[in-house]
Design a protein around this motif. Structure first.
Motif, PDB file in Angstrom:
ATOM      1  N   VAL A 141      -1.810 -21.577  20.514  1.00 23.87           N
ATOM      2  CA  VAL A 141      -2.996 -20.855  20.964  1.00 23.87           C
ATOM      3  C   VAL A 141      -3.648 -20.157  19.773  1.00 23.87           C
ATOM      4  O   VAL A 141      -3.097 -20.113  18.674  1.00 23.87           O
ATOM      5  CB  VAL A 141      -2.646 -19.803  22.041  1.00 23.87           C
ATOM      6  N   ALA A 142      -4.804 -19.598  20.012  1.00 23.26           N
ATOM      7  CA  ALA A 142      -5.536 -18.937  18.929  1.00 23.26           C
ATOM      8  C   ALA A 142      -5.126 -17.490  18.765  1.00 23.26           C
ATOM      9  O   ALA A 142      -5.315 -16.900  17.711  1.00 23.26           O
ATOM     10  CB  ALA A 142      -7.034 -19.003  19.197  1.00 23.26           C
ATOM     11  N   ALA A 179     -12.429 -16.867  24.189  1.00 25.01           N
ATOM     12  CA  ALA A 179     -11.240 -17.191  23.399  1.00 25.01           C
ATOM     13  C   ALA A 179     -10.849 -18.649  23.585  1.00 25.01           C
ATOM     14  O   ALA A 179     -10.498 -19.354  22.636  1.00 25.01           O
ATOM     15  CB  ALA A 179     -10.096 -16.277  23.822  1.00 25.01           C
ATOM     16  N   LYS A 194     -13.283 -20.833  21.771  1.00 21.06           N
ATOM     17  CA  LYS A 194     -13.118 -20.693  20.329  1.00 21.06           C
ATOM     18  C   LYS A 194     -11.905 -21.499  19.865  1.00 21.06           C
ATOM     19  O   LYS A 194     -11.958 -22.226  18.863  1.00 21.06           O
ATOM     20  CB  LYS A 194     -12.937 -19.215  19.990  1.00 21.06           C
ATOM     21  N   THR A 195     -10.801 -21.373  20.624  1.00 16.89           N
ATOM     22  CA  THR A 195      -9.610 -22.125  20.268  1.00 16.89           C
ATOM     23  C   THR A 195      -9.882 -23.617  20.277  1.00 16.89           C
ATOM     24  O   THR A 195      -9.526 -24.349  19.359  1.00 16.89           O
ATOM     25  CB  THR A 195      -8.493 -21.808  21.274  1.00 16.89           C
ATOM     26  N   ARG A 198      -9.258 -28.188  25.655  1.00 22.41           N
ATOM     27  CA  ARG A 198      -8.476 -29.203  24.965  1.00 22.41           C
ATOM     28  C   ARG A 198      -8.692 -30.479  25.749  1.00 22.41           C
ATOM     29  O   ARG A 198      -8.394 -30.528  26.940  1.00 22.41           O
ATOM     30  CB  ARG A 198      -7.004 -28.824  24.955  1.00 22.41           C
ATOM     31  N   ALA A 231     -15.950 -25.593  10.910  1.00 19.81           N
ATOM     32  CA  ALA A 231     -16.351 -24.214  11.161  1.00 19.81           C
ATOM     33  C   ALA A 231     -17.295 -23.756  10.063  1.00 19.81           C
ATOM     34  O   ALA A 231     -17.033 -23.941   8.879  1.00 19.81           O
ATOM     35  CB  ALA A 231     -15.118 -23.321  11.217  1.00 19.81           C
ATOM     36  N   SER A 268      -5.575 -16.932  14.954  1.00 15.97           N
ATOM     37  CA  SER A 268      -5.802 -18.045  14.044  1.00 15.97           C
ATOM     38  C   SER A 268      -7.187 -18.602  14.279  1.00 15.97           C
ATOM     39  O   SER A 268      -7.720 -18.571  15.389  1.00 15.97           O
ATOM     40  CB  SER A 268      -4.752 -19.138  14.255  1.00 15.97           C
ATOM     41  N   THR A 269      -7.786 -19.062  13.219  1.00 19.94           N
ATOM     42  CA  THR A 269      -8.994 -19.860  13.348  1.00 19.94           C
ATOM     43  C   THR A 269      -8.672 -21.234  12.776  1.00 19.94           C
ATOM     44  O   THR A 269      -7.761 -21.384  11.972  1.00 19.94           O
ATOM     45  CB  THR A 269     -10.168 -19.233  12.586  1.00 19.94           C
ATOM     46  N   GLY A 270      -9.435 -22.204  13.174  1.00 21.14           N
ATOM     47  CA  GLY A 270      -9.063 -23.565  12.813  1.00 21.14           C
ATOM     48  C   GLY A 270      -8.020 -24.020  13.804  1.00 21.14           C
ATOM     49  O   GLY A 270      -8.216 -23.894  15.003  1.00 21.14           O
ATOM     50  N   GLY A 271      -6.903 -24.512  13.320  1.00 25.58           N
ATOM     51  CA  GLY A 271      -5.856 -24.990  14.211  1.00 25.58           C
ATOM     52  C   GLY A 271      -5.246 -23.858  15.011  1.00 25.58           C
ATOM     53  O   GLY A 271      -5.370 -22.684  14.673  1.00 25.58           O
ATOM     54  N   ALA A 272      -4.611 -24.217  16.114  1.00 22.49           N
ATOM     55  CA  ALA A 272      -3.955 -23.223  16.950  1.00 22.49           C
ATOM     56  C   ALA A 272      -2.503 -23.069  16.522  1.00 22.49           C
ATOM     57  O   ALA A 272      -1.915 -23.956  15.900  1.00 22.49           O
ATOM     58  CB  ALA A 272      -4.034 -23.644  18.406  1.00 22.49           C
ATOM     59  N   TRP A 306     -20.205 -23.691  14.503  1.00 26.77           N
ATOM     60  CA  TRP A 306     -19.536 -24.898  14.015  1.00 26.77           C
ATOM     61  C   TRP A 306     -20.600 -25.958  13.754  1.00 26.77           C
ATOM     62  O   TRP A 306     -21.692 -25.909  14.314  1.00 26.77           O
ATOM     63  CB  TRP A 306     -18.554 -25.446  15.042  1.00 26.77           C
ATOM     64  N   LEU A 342     -12.777 -25.202  20.083  1.00 21.57           N
ATOM     65  CA  LEU A 342     -13.721 -25.637  19.064  1.00 21.57           C
ATOM     66  C   LEU A 342     -13.063 -25.608  17.690  1.00 21.57           C
ATOM     67  O   LEU A 342     -13.271 -26.504  16.862  1.00 21.57           O
ATOM     68  CB  LEU A 342     -14.965 -24.743  19.085  1.00 21.57           C
ATOM     69  N   ASP A 343     -12.245 -24.562  17.472  1.00 20.41           N
ATOM     70  CA  ASP A 343     -11.539 -24.468  16.198  1.00 20.41           C
ATOM     71  C   ASP A 343     -10.627 -25.665  15.981  1.00 20.41           C
ATOM     72  O   ASP A 343     -10.495 -26.178  14.878  1.00 20.41           O
ATOM     73  CB  ASP A 343     -10.697 -23.187  16.179  1.00 20.41           C
ATOM     74  N   GLY A 344      -9.978 -26.070  17.060  1.00 20.45           N
ATOM     75  CA  GLY A 344      -8.993 -27.126  16.918  1.00 20.45           C
ATOM     76  C   GLY A 344      -9.597 -28.517  16.968  1.00 20.45           C
ATOM     77  O   GLY A 344      -8.869 -29.500  16.967  1.00 20.45           O
ATOM     78  N   ASN A 345     -10.923 -28.588  17.038  1.00 23.27           N
ATOM     79  CA  ASN A 345     -11.549 -29.893  17.191  1.00 23.27           C
ATOM     80  C   ASN A 345     -11.804 -30.499  15.816  1.00 23.27           C
ATOM     81  O   ASN A 345     -12.587 -29.962  15.031  1.00 23.27           O
ATOM     82  CB  ASN A 345     -12.869 -29.707  17.948  1.00 23.27           C
ATOM     83  N   GLU A 366       2.804 -23.445  24.081  1.00 24.66           N
ATOM     84  CA  GLU A 366       1.547 -24.050  23.648  1.00 24.66           C
ATOM     85  C   GLU A 366       1.058 -23.337  22.401  1.00 24.66           C
ATOM     86  O   GLU A 366       1.271 -22.141  22.230  1.00 24.66           O
ATOM     87  CB  GLU A 366       0.484 -23.857  24.729  1.00 24.66           C
TER      88      GLU A 366
END
Lengths: 482, 1012
Positions: free
Chosen positions: A155-156, B851, B854-855, B817, B865, A232-236, B875, B857-860, A153
């Motif tokens: 992940v961050a 964590a 954060k993951t 997710r 951000a 990572s920030t933004g995408g995983a 965000w 929300l970051d990936g949304n 998967e």
């Protein structure tokens, strides 16, 4: 006289009154303290939110890469042939989609393929019931060996415990971003001397649906024991690390390692394959080279950690306990001593959170000559406890074996359903069991709290692949709206 | 022709007065020709007495008739008048005429044909030298006034003749005129009946005169005219009857076209007059005022009957009446005289607090210096935060939040406001340009304000400056108070500051309506600030009612404002089955370690040992528990010694307060109702401890003021030890090592606050990872939470509304997710920002939850951000627009119910406020008991303030500051509020210990000094 007596009586009464009041006060205090008063406690309301079904996704890192195969472009990477990819899902007929990611850094991507994101339709499979794995055997002038990796998967935050960048070793960090938003990635490397300054590894942009490859040696040259922390920030990000060894002029093994379990005070590395007896004592100061079983430990907290490493053979016979101290901020490779051939479970208890992975090799003999160089190496990573059921994709490889470790206090009955039908395996309390696998899909049931991995052992091929539970992102979340 | 005079005697009760009246009638030198006795509900005695005199007619009715109706009944049995000279003599059982009365009256009627009604000079029954009444008139506006009232008869009015009206007793009226005028108006049963008769007679062209030579002794027993005794109930009835009569006459006399206008003005006038009655401290008259207005308004045909009767007999214009009205200059002169008299009474009565004389100024100065030393770092800041403190909203929103309506917290709902928000609104209005600033002021002024409250409360118990200072010091450095200040608990601070003043006001309530009303407002504020004190205070109030005798009238209303403020909340909480939640502390729930009983006994509500644990461990090998305990013992012993002091009741009441407060504190640790995410916060035990400390302080005052020598030394020692006990706590405050901090003006990132400037309803979804791996998801509007937004109704709700569940679903999916459309957050709640607060501490579960969120929300892709801020990661919803419809407050959220509740609350609070304004000096009857010379006996001579001005010659005017009512809130039942004639002294129960050597210095004591 009468007045005196009256005054006396009055004084006595007053003294009595005072004593009485004091006694009453003490009695009240005692009553307040002694009596168990009933408690009134409101119950905090909460909602367990089951996340709406979403696409489950696993990212396979793609074909093995080599750095500088083209002399004209020494800094570019090139793939060395395609990897075999298998997918598995429960139910078996779930519709899976394979989305290739962009791999702009790979000159050979067109021919050998790119990283693949496997995705199930929303609601197609339950959390964790989607798996993918890839394996690849290579034999070239610079790379030789067999590598098997489970698709992971994104992940961050990931910890990669593997690799080396000293003479003859090379490492590549593979960062795949399958998500629809770009990821800003910080890669931090720690070594036996502490954290490595590598500003260029901070703030790396990995565009959406793309894989980026970094050279570990480029970030941290001449490290014997690197540990890589990817955030990572933004995408995983689905991160993996390719570790290849050349001893003298002969390639001496390759491994593509996935993410190890997050830092914790207790770690379990299940199914560490030791194909040959031998090794270096843990107390050996100069355990150079990588042809002996060892465990790599790092405590990210920055403080020294007292660590106890339990090495137990899967059969339950042999092994021992190694006590050691992790210097603050530094990575330590601890040789596991002289071990008989077999499969081992490594349990790590520490007073501070640590990350861990174990390295083993196959082929070759003691010594550091070309001829005696090992023919392959494997990194077995620590895993997180499984949920009650899991599905494992088993890529082609030599004698795949599933290892189950029970760190709980009671025996577990695990139902293993493979191509050969259904079997019930008993995993004793605090023990381990292994199952030979046929077919490319294994469904496990009754694995709550167990750790699992798959090992591949051939005459000159060695690989290990973790079976990780799904990340917490899909799990139910308790929400308190007050 | 010889005129025939028929005496009509109205009798209720037999007895001495009746027999003297009958004797007096028989003894007339011109006896009446006939005697008609009207027995209305008469007893056997009366019947026997009447039978003995041999009346011409005896009319007996079983119902209770007014004097006018009774006379009418008696007149009915008579023959028609034979001539114009025939007359009726109207007498009551308590009107005994002098022997020449009838002759004098009759002579007037005979000599002047124009005179239709002649009235005697009424003198006091028991004191015939005093004039009870001599005619009655009305002002230009129709107000009924006695021409002479309660004057010594020195013949000064013997020249009087023509008047407008009379008192009914003893008047002689021509029978023909009586019939033409249809007698007394039945709509005026007790008051102004004879005045009205006079007016109508005058309008019919007759004259009405008084005949001063005719003297009638009159007892005002209530047969003719209203009963004249001084009891409160009779006074209130009299006032009501007088008002009803005045209104009826107004409608009866007014020109026809103005009657509807007058009718419409009755209720508004009742409201205005009620305000005035509150200001003049006569709240008991207000119900009668309204009752009079309503009965007059809906009296059916009585007004039209009166108008018809008046019109039918009328022959002249109103100008015939005008010269006999009371002239304006006379009205003015009388008003001035009343004012003079009030001033005179007030002067002798001011409370001799001796504020400066007994060192109150020094105590105030000391408290101010201590406060500045403690909070020096707060001076100059514009706000204060931390702990349970948040900024306050702007002026208008502050008051809106104090009323029933939209509770803008979380997803928002319509419900009752916490009464504490009302307290905040009052405070915030002091600095209306920046309400949050008042919190800084509150913290800076809390210490002096508390010290002064205790000083004044102690001033009701002792006159010695050193003991008053002791009370102020002990109260100001009470450990629960300092803890509340340090932990930034606004409710507890307000409660502690006001408790001392409440005690002061309740002590005064025994004698003054103004003090009682002030006490009721303070009572409401204390309960609003610390609802956990409500049970204890209500118990104390009931005890006070039970032991305060006549003063209970003023104490009875003590909880009314508190009840009115809290009632909507009570209804909602009880309605949803969570009555215990009423005890929840208002404001932001602040948790903390639960104290043990031992710690509570030392006054430490937050666990720990008052800072001694840290200090002692470093310095000496002593158990900090022992140190902390030893330092509290002097105060406890001083308080327990109160049982030795004379006046056991006060000691018991003070110590009872200690027990109540301590029980409240212990109980508070067992009640957890306020919900913060997965935690339940127990009720703050400090409020109960404050009450206990008040009891300790007052008990210590009682016991030390009983000591005759060395009391200053004892006070000093106890005060010093009390100060030493809190030194570590004070040091911690002084170096700002406490949750209290100069303001963070905001609780949200600057980015959001900047947006809130242009979009006040900008909505932020705050996610707080919790230690159990869960996530607390709350909505915040504008620039963040405010103190006045907080609602215990929300905090204590154990059920989730549909909106709450939806918010949880949205937040849970945002933190995962998920396939859920993230725009639901914008659509349903108007969320523009998502703030992920960092996990508190190193909790692994919380870090994992953080964590994960954060993951996710970051990936949304719906979120952009903004970055990391001081308050967490932020965000922004790309699709959110300013002024999202879903974020708006629904218009008119409270509806008619909110308006109704608010109106009632405002009326009650305003009424209490008006009543509390101290305009009553001299107006209120002096209800203080004369000094018994007991509780303060030692004070006069040795205290720092010799009781100057107390040895006034008038015993009624002796000021009493020292031996006032008992400790809070139980005043001594010593006072007889309304009537001095019925006053019964309350004997002391404690024997006097020793003869007092210095009684000579005592002020003159009235005769109720226990006879010892």
């Amino acid at each position: 006289m009468a007045a005196d007596r009256r005054a006396l009586i009055r004084g006595g009464l007053r003294a009595l009154g005072f004593v009485g009041a004091s006694a009453l006060a003490v009695g009240l205090l005692a009553a307040a303290a002694a009596v168990t008063w009933p408690d009134y406690r409101a119950e905090p309301p909460s909602v367990v939110v089951q996340p709406a079904e979403s696409r489950q996704q696993r990212v396979c890192p793609g074909p093995l890469l080599t750095l500088g195969a083209d002399a004209a472009a020494a800094t570019t990477v090139t793939s060395v042939g395609p990897a075999d990819l298998v997918t598995a899902a429960e139910p078996a007929d779930a519709v899976l989609e394979q989305v290739p990611l962009e791999a702009p850094g790979n000159a050979g991507g067109a021919a050998d393929g790119t990283p693949i994101a496997i995705a199930a339709e929303p609601g197609g499979v339950d959390a964790g019931m989607l798996a993918g794995a890839q394996s690849q055997a290579v034999a070239s002038e610079t790379l030789r060996g067999f590598a098997a990796t489970a698709c992971a998967e994104a992940v961050a935050e990931s910890w990669l415990v593997a690799g080396a960048t000293n003479l003859g070793r090379s490492g590549l960090i593979l960062l795949a971003n399958p998500s629809p938003v770009a990821a800003t990635v910080d890669v931090r490397v720690f070594g036996e001397a502490g954290a490595v300054e590598a500003p260029s590894a901070l703030g790396i942009i990995v565009p959406a649906g793309t894989q980026r490859v970094l050279s570990l040696a480029g970030l941290a040259p001449n490290l014997v024991s690197p540990v890589v922390h990817v955030t990572s920030t933004g995408g995983a990000i689905a991160a993996s690390l390719e570790h290849s060894v050349v001893i003298g002029l002969a390639p001496a093994g390759i491994e593509l390692t996935g993410v190890t379990a997050a830092p914790a005070t207790s770690q379990v590395i299940p199914g560490v394959p030791v194909p040959q007896s031998g090794g270096v004592e843990a107390t050996e100061d100069h355990a150079d080279g990588d042809d002996h079983p060892a465990v790599r430990l790092f405590a990210p907290g920055g403080d020294a950690a007292e660590v106890s490493i339990g090495v137990v053979a899967e059969s339950g016979v042999g092994g021992g306990t190694i006590e050691t101290t992790l210097p603050p901020g530094q990575v330590l490779d601890v040789p596991l001593g002289t071990l008989d051939a077999g499969t081992y479970t490594i349990r790590i208890e520490s007073d501070a959170p640590v990350v861990a992975a174990a390295r083993t090799t196959v082929g070759g003999a003691q010594g550091q000559t070309d001829a005696a160089a090992p023919s392959d190496l494997a990194w077995t990573v620590a895993t997180a406890p499984l949920l009650d059921s899991a599905v494992v994709a088993v890529p082609p490889g030599p004698s795949p074996t599933l290892h189950l470790v029970n760190s709980g206090g009671s025996a577990a009955e695990v139902t293993v359903t493979g191509a050969g039908g259904e079997r019930v395996v008993s995993v004793p309390a605090a023990g381990a069991a292994s199952v030979a696998i046929d077919g490319d899909r294994v469904v496990l049931a009754g694995t709550q709290g167990l750790h699992a991995s798959v090992s591949f052992i051939g005459a000159d091929e060695l690989a290990s692949m973790a079976v990780q539970p799904p990340g917490p992102l899909d799990s139910p979340l308790q929400v308190y709206p007050r | 022709m010889f005129p025939r005079v028929t005496a009509i005697l109205v009798v209720h009760h037999g007895g001495d007065r009746l027999s003297r009246t009958l004797d007096a009638i028989r003894a007339q030198d011109r006896t009446p020709d006939a005697l008609v006795v009207v027995l209305t509900q008469a007893d056997a005695d009366a019947r026997a007495q009447v039978a003995a005199v041999g009346a011409s007619h005896v009319v007996e009715t079983g119902e209770s008739l007014s004097f006018g109706d009774a006379v009418r009944a008696g007149e009915r049995v008579l023959d028609a008048p034979a001539s114009d000279a025939d007359a009726l003599w109207l007498l009551a059982e308590d009107s005994a005429p002098d022997a020449t009365s009838l002759r004098a009256l009759l002579a007037t009627l005979e000599t002047a044909r124009s005179v239709a009604v002649a009235g005697p000079k009424l003198v006091e029954w028991d004191e015939p030298g005093r004039i009870a009444a001599l005619g009655r008139t009305m002002t230009r506006l129709g107000r009924s006034m006695p021409i002479v009232a309660d004057e010594l008869d020195q013949g000064q009015h013997d020249g009087s003749s023509d008047v407008l009206g009379l008192e009914p007793a003893g008047i002689l009226v021509r029978h023909t005129a009586w019939q033409a005028l249809d007698g007394f108006d039945p709509a005026l049963p007790t008051v102004d009946d004879a005045l009205d008769l006079g007016v109508r007679a005058r309008l019919a062209g007759h004259r009405v005169v008084v005949v001063p030579e005719a003297r009638v002794r009159f007892a005002a027993a209530g047969v003719a005219g209203p009963p004249g005794d001084g009891r409160g109930r009779s006074r209130r009835r009299r006032a009501r009857a007088a008002r009803a009569a005045a209104l009826h006459r107004r409608l009866a006399y007014a020109p026809a076209w103005t009657v509807p206008l007058h009718w419409l003005s009755l209720l508004p006038l009742a409201v205005f007059r009620s305000v005035r009655l509150l200001l003049t401290k006569q709240p008991g008259v207000i119900p009668g005022e309204f009752a009079a207005a309503l009965t007059t308004m809906f009296s059916g045909l009585r007004v039209s009957r009166s108008r018809r009767v008046l019109r039918s007999a009328r022959t002249t214009g109103w100008s015939a009446v005008a010269p006999l009205r009371m002239q304006p200059d006379e009205v003015r002169r009388r008003r001035q005289a009343a004012t003079e008299e009030r001033k005179l009474r007030a002067r002798g009565r001011t409370d001799e607090l001796q504020f400066l004389g007994t060192g109150g100024g020094w105590v105030l100065l000391g408290a101010a210096v201590a406060s500045v030393a403690l909070f020096s770092w707060l001076i100059g800041s514009t706000g204060v935060g931390g702990g349970g403190l948040l900024p306050l909203s702007g002026f208008a929103e502050l008051w809106r939040n104090a009323a029933y309506g939209w509770r803008d917290v979380g997803t928002g709902f319509v419900g009752a406001a916490d009464p504490f928000v009302g307290v905040l609104a009052v405070l915030g209005s002091l600095t209306f340009w920046s309400p949050s600033f008042v919190l800084v002021l509150a913290w800076l002024l809390a210490l002096p304000a508390a010290a002064m409250g205790a000083w004044f409360a102690a001033s009701r118990l002792t006159e010695r400056g050193s003991i008053r200072a002791l009370a102020a010091i002990v109260w100001a450095v009470a450990p629960p108070f300092l803890t509340a200040l340090a932990e930034a608990r606004p409710g507890a601070v307000v409660a502690h500051v006001l408790l001392g003043w409440l005690a002061f006001a309740v002590f005064g309530a025994a004698t003054s309506w103004a003090a009682a009303a002030t006490g009721s407002l303070l009572f409401a504020a204390v309960i609003a600030a610390a609802p956990s004190l409500a049970p204890a205070l209500i118990v104390a109030w009931m005890v006070a009612l039970a032991v305060s005798g006549r003063a209970a009238v003023r104490l009875a209303g003590l909880p009314i404002p508190a009840l009115v403020l809290a009632l909507p909340l009570i209804v909602e909480q009880v309605g949803r089955g969570t009555p215990m939640a009423l005890l929840a502390d208002p404001g932001v729930p602040v948790g903390g370690p639960t104290p043990t009983v031992w710690q509570l006994a030392l006054g430490l509500p937050s666990g720990g040992w008052g800072g001694w644990d840290e200090l002692v461990r470093d310095l000496v090998q002593l158990d900090p528990r022992i140190v902390a305990s030893v330092l509290v013992l002097p105060l406890v012993f001083a308080a327990l010694a109160a049982v030795l002091a004379p006046g056991i009741r006060r000691a018991l009441l003070a110590l009872g307060t200690v027990v109540l407060g301590f029980a409240t504190a212990v109980a508070a640790t067992h009640v957890s109702v306020a919900i913060v995410g997965p935690d339940v916060v127990p009720v703050w035990a400090g409020a109960g401890l404050s009450l206990a400390w008040l009891g300790l302080t007052l008990a210590a005052v009682v016991s030390i003021s009983a000591v005759r020598r060395g009391f200053a030394l004892i006070s000093g020692a106890v005060a010093l030890v009390s100060i030493v006990a809190v030194v570590p706590a004070a040091v911690v405050i002084a170096i700002d090592d406490v949750p209290l901090a100069p303001a963070a003006e905001r609780s949200l990132p600057a980015y959001v606050v900047a947006r809130a400037d242009s979009d006040p309803r900008v909505t932020t979804l705050r996610m707080q990872p919790e230690s159990d791996g869960g996530m607390r998801a709350t909505l915040e509007h504008g620039s963040g939470l405010t103190l006045d937004d907080q609602s215990t109704l929300d905090q204590t709700s154990t059920e989730l509304s549909a909106k709450d569940e939806e918010l949880a679903t949205v937040a849970g999916n945002l933190a995962s997710r998920s396939g859920l459309d993230p725009e639901a957050a914008v659509r349903e709640f108007g969320v523009a920002f998502v703030l992920l607060a960092p996990a508190r501490g190193d909790d692994r579960e919380a870090l994992q939850a953080e964590a994960r969120a954060k993951t996710a929300l970051d990936g949304n892709p719906a979120l952009v951000a903004v970055g990391r801020t001081d308050f967490g990661t932020l965000w922004r919803f790309a699709s959110a627009v300013p002024d999202e419809p879903a974020a708006r407050i629904p218009a008119n959220a409270g509806g008619w119910l909110g308006a109704l509740i608010t109106t009632v609350q405002v009326i009650v609070i305003l009424a209490a406020l008006l009543l509390s304004i101290p305009t009553g000096a001299g107006r209120e009857p002096d209800r203080r008991m004369p000094r018994r010379g007991r509780g303060t006996r030692g004070d006069g001579g040795r205290g720092p303030s010799p009781a100057v001005g107390e040895s006034t010659t008038e015993p009624d005017e002796v000021s009493e500051t020292g031996s006032g009512p008992g400790p809070e809130p139980e005043p001594e039942p010593a006072t007889e509020p309304e009537s001095t004639t019925e006053s019964e002294p309350v004997p002391e129960q404690e024997p006097e210990p020793e003869p007092e050597p210095d009684t000579a210095l005592e002020p003159a004591s009235k005769g109720d000094d226990d006879g010892r």
